[in-house]
Structures are given as structure tokens and as C-alpha cells.
Design an enzyme around this catalytic site. Structure first.
Site, PDB file in Angstrom:
ATOM      1  N   ILE A  72     -14.182  30.655  -9.110  1.00  0.00           N
ATOM      2  CA  ILE A  72     -13.407  29.584  -9.029  1.00  0.00           C
ATOM      3  C   ILE A  72     -14.547  28.618  -9.350  1.00  0.00           C
ATOM      4  O   ILE A  72     -15.716  28.642  -8.748  1.00  0.00           O
ATOM      5  CB  ILE A  72     -12.642  29.234  -7.822  1.00  0.00           C
ATOM      6  CG1 ILE A  72     -12.208  27.617  -7.711  1.00  0.00           C
ATOM      7  CG2 ILE A  72     -13.655  29.517  -6.447  1.00  0.00           C
ATOM      8  CD1 ILE A  72     -11.357  27.497  -6.470  1.00  0.00           C
ATOM      9  N   SER A  73     -14.546  27.620 -10.510  1.00  0.00           N
ATOM     10  CA  SER A  73     -15.568  26.638 -10.915  1.00  0.00           C
ATOM     11  C   SER A  73     -15.812  25.687  -9.806  1.00  0.00           C
ATOM     12  O   SER A  73     -14.996  25.274  -8.819  1.00  0.00           O
ATOM     13  CB  SER A  73     -15.125  25.844 -12.238  1.00  0.00           C
ATOM     14  OG  SER A  73     -14.679  27.068 -13.185  1.00  0.00           O
ATOM     15  N   GLN A  74     -17.147  25.195  -9.984  1.00  0.00           N
ATOM     16  CA  GLN A  74     -17.595  24.086  -9.196  1.00  0.00           C
ATOM     17  C   GLN A  74     -16.332  22.762  -9.343  1.00  0.00           C
ATOM     18  O   GLN A  74     -16.056  22.503 -10.388  1.00  0.00           O
ATOM     19  CB  GLN A  74     -19.035  23.643  -9.692  1.00  0.00           C
ATOM     20  CG  GLN A  74     -19.777  22.473  -8.727  1.00  0.00           C
ATOM     21  CD  GLN A  74     -20.973  22.113  -9.739  1.00  0.00           C
ATOM     22  OE1 GLN A  74     -21.090  22.809 -10.896  1.00  0.00           O
ATOM     23  NE2 GLN A  74     -21.597  21.400  -9.179  1.00  0.00           N
TER      24      GLN A  74
END
Ligand code: SAH
Length: 244
Positions: free
Chosen positions: A91-93
């Protein structure tokens, strides 16, 4: 004898009620804590770094990122970093999700295509801003899990598909905006073709280590493109699990 039983059941009721009360307040307390952490994330990770689109900030204040991460990472859900999800994906930043969303310059009636559903967090952020979000995930497990979560959270404007996002979703094209959250070596032709007139696409492009986040804008059938940020995404895969 009779009275004794009654007293016993009374104390059982009192005990159960107390237990219910404490678990309820623990939950409420934790949700309160999460909303505080979310606000802090918006201020220190997004606003402080220049994210200013009110619709984007509003979506980040609302979507509960802790519901999109694996249970063992819940306490880290509002930290300034990507986190592992199933199938070796991430899950991206939060800042990257916000930056890409802002770069799409969205209007409420836009139809958006996302490649790489993953946890579903980016799709949920988009669904707070626009009327319809189409999202494709190549791993069945991730796609199904995200779909259940969208249903549970009451999103009726997110349409999911399991498949190879390289090909886009021609049945629903053209799209006003396309966001790609896995990195191919080049911008896929089908995605270029499925962009509407005036449409915007953000996509990380390049090899393994570092990629360039590229913004493409279609005007009179011509695509203008520019690199806007060095980034690091998981690679775009084909159906055999090979890098695209
Ligand atoms: N947007 C996601 C980020 C997930 S990471 C989120 O908010 O959590 C990128 C995702 O792209 C991974 O889940 C990966 O499985 C998926 N992916 C990789 N190649 C793909 C392809 N060809 N088509 C669709 N999804 C792909």
C-alpha cells in the site's frame, strides 16, 4: 436456593453489561485515536509538503487507512511510509497517493481508471472525489479482498475487475483520468488510447530501482508528457507474473 440463582444471573447480567460497555468504549477510544492520527497525517505529511487540493485533503481526512492495512500493521497505518500487503505487494505511502491524486486534477463528474487495486486505499480516496472509479488488480486474492472491503464500507461507485491492467478496460473507456500504481517499463499503448480528450494520466515508468512518475495530458488527440517526481513502485506484472 431460588434467590441464590436469581442473584447469580443478576451478577452475570451486570458482568456482561460491564464487559460490553468496556469493549465499546475501548473501540470508540481507538477510533478517536485513529481520527487524531489521521488529522496529524494530513497536516504533517500532506499539507506541510504542499498538497493543497481541498477535495484531496478532505478525502484523506475521511478514509480510514487502518482498515486497508494488514492487522499486524494497524498501529503503523498513519505513518509516513508504504506498508506490505498480501502477495508481496504494498500500500503506497500516503503522500504519494495524495500527490498522484492531486496531479490528476479531478472534477466530480470524472470517470477514473486505476491499474493496481492492491489494498483498495487509492480507489477509496478517488471514490470520495469523483462519481465513478474503475479499478483492475491482477491478483485475484487482492482484488476480491478489496471488493469485500468496498462493499463493507458502502462504496457503490467503485467497479472492480481481476485482470491484466496493461490492457485497460475498453468496455468503459474513455476515461477522464487514469492512475497506474505499478510500474511498467513504458506507458502501455492501450491506456494511452483509452484516455479521453482533455484526460490526464499519472504513471510510474522505468526499471526496478527508481522510476519517474510521468504525467500525460491528451489534447486534440496528442499526448503531452512530463516527469514530475522520482518514485519507487512495485513492477507491473503480466499474467505469468513476469515484469512488464
Ligand atoms: N493502489 C494500491 C497500490 C498497490 S501496489 C493501493 O492503494 O494499495 C500495486 C498493485 O498493482 C499490486 O497490488 C499489484 O498486484 C498490482 N499489479 C501489478 N501488475 C498489474 C497488472 N498488470 N494489472 C493490474 N494490477 C497489477
Amino acid at each position: 436456593m431460588k434467590t441464590g440463582k436469581k442473584e447469580l444471573s443478576h451478577s452475570k447480567v451486570v458482568f456482561t453489561l460491564a464487559l460490553l460497555f468496556f469493549s465499546f468504549s475501548a473501540c470508540v477510544g481507538q477510533e478517536g485515536n485513529f481520527s487524531g492520527l489521521r488529522e496529524q497525517m494530513v497536516k504533517t505529511q500532506l499539507e506541510a509538503r504542499g498538497i493543497e487540493d481541498e477535495q484531496v485533503l478532505k478525502a484523506f481526512r475521511k478514509v480510514e487507512r487502518h482498515k486497508f492495512v494488514l492487522p499486524r500493521y494497524i498501529s503503523m497505518a498513519y505513518q509516513d511510509s508504504p506498508l506490505p500487503i498480501d502477495e508481496g505487494q504494498t500500500i503506497s505511502q500516503p503522500y504519494i497517493v495524495a500527490y498522484m491524486t492531486e496531479a490528476l486534477n479531478l472534477e466530480q463528474d470524472d470517470k477514473v481508471l486505476e491499474i493496481g487495486t492492491g489494498s483498495g486505499y487509492q480507489a477509496a480516496i478517488l471514490a470520495e472525489i469523483v462519481d465513478s472509479v474503475y479499478t483492475i488488480e491482477i491478483f485475484e486474492n487482492l482484488g476480491n479482498k478489496a471488493k469485500s472491503l468496498f462493499d463493507e464500507l458502502g462504496y457503490t461507485n467503485i467497479y472492480t475487475k481481476i485482470g491484466d491492467g496493461y490492457k485497460g478496460w475498453p468496455e468503459h473507456a474513455p476515461f477522464d483520468a487514469i492512475i497506474v500504481t505499478c510500474a511498467p517499463t513504458d506507458v502501455p499503448e492501450p491506456l494511452k488510447n483509452q484516455l479521453a480528450e482533455g484526460g490526464r494520466m499519472v504513471i510510474p515508468v522505468g526499471g526496478d530501482a527508481v522510476q519517474q512518475l510521468v504525467l500525460l495530458i491528451k489534447n486534440r488527440d496528442k499526448l503531452k508528457q512530463k516527469s514530475i517526481l522520482p518514485v519507487r513502485f512495485v513492477p507491473m506484472l503480466d499474467t505469468d507474473g513476469k515484469k512488464r
